[in-house]
Design an enzyme around this catalytic site. Structure first.
Site, PDB file in Angstrom:
ATOM      1  N   ASP A  24       0.853  -1.188   0.000  1.00  0.00           N
ATOM      2  CA  ASP A  24       0.000   0.000   0.000  1.00  0.00           C
ATOM      3  C   ASP A  24       0.886   1.234   0.000  1.00  0.00           C
ATOM      4  O   ASP A  24       1.996   1.199   0.538  1.00  0.00           O
ATOM      5  CB  ASP A  24      -0.904   0.016   1.237  1.00  0.00           C
ATOM      6  CG  ASP A  24      -2.012  -1.019   1.172  1.00  0.00           C
ATOM      7  OD1 ASP A  24      -2.417  -1.396   0.064  1.00  0.00           O
ATOM      8  OD2 ASP A  24      -2.486  -1.439   2.249  1.00  0.00           O
ATOM      9  N   ASP A  59      -7.009  -1.559  -4.499  1.00  0.00           N
ATOM     10  CA  ASP A  59      -8.048  -1.154  -3.541  1.00  0.00           C
ATOM     11  C   ASP A  59      -9.008  -0.147  -4.173  1.00  0.00           C
ATOM     12  O   ASP A  59     -10.213  -0.187  -3.917  1.00  0.00           O
ATOM     13  CB  ASP A  59      -7.423  -0.542  -2.294  1.00  0.00           C
ATOM     14  CG  ASP A  59      -6.600  -1.524  -1.491  1.00  0.00           C
ATOM     15  OD1 ASP A  59      -6.834  -2.747  -1.606  1.00  0.00           O
ATOM     16  OD2 ASP A  59      -5.705  -1.068  -0.754  1.00  0.00           O
TER      17      ASP A  59
END
Length: 169
Positions: free
Chosen positions: A124, A140
């Site tokens: 991330d 995401d």
């Protein structure tokens, strides 16, 4: 061309676009590893948005830490469900939005699934400081936006008759 043969170009196009989306997700994660890992966060907009490397061993908001088998099985279930759904959706312009959402959901599930297989975690790197939103990635975004769009489409745009056609197609 028979009905099933008519669908083949649609399936090929869907897989092609899912692959393109997946490659873009993996490219951005690769760039995050190369340029953000073991380095301080990179501010894009001071006190609002930055690029910050994070190895996420769980799901959204840090839930289900180190449950890799669960996530991999979830990716498989999502893939099977999306393939089933995509096959059920009529190949008409009216249902194009549902097919597009399906492709994005598939690409997002595969993108994070590949990370879990390769690294044991998801890479991330997007972080909204201003609202202290959890750090996230391109996959995401695919998942969140397409699932939200799918829900809105099913609740607002498509009628009961449309949903009956999908279920009984």
């Amino acid at each position: 061309m028979t009905t099933s043969n008519h669908r083949i170009p649609h399936y090929i196009a869907a897989l092609f676009f899912a692959l393109i989306l997946l490659l873009f997700d993996q490219f951005t994660k690769h760039m995050a590893i190369l340029h953000l890992k073991d380095r301080p966060a990179y501010s894009i907009i001071d006190h609002v948005f930055q690029l910050e490397y994070l190895e996420n061993h769980g799901a959204a908001f840090g839930m289900l830490q180190n449950q890799q088998l669960f996530f991999l099985l979830s990716s498989i279930v999502i893939t099977v469900a999306i393939i089933w759904f995509y096959h059920r959706v009529p190949m008409e312009k009216h249902f194009l939005a549902l097919r597009i959402c399906s492709v994005f959901i598939l690409a997002g599930a595969w993108g994070n699934g590949i990370d879990r297989l390769r690294h044991g975690y998801v890479v991330d790197f997007f972080y909204f400081i201003w609202i202290d939103f959890p750090v996230f990635n391109v996959a995401d975004i695919y998942l969140t936006v397409s699932v939200a769009a799918l829900i809105l489409l099913l609740l607002v745009y498509y009628k009961e008759e449309d949903l009956e056609r999908i279920l009984h197609n």
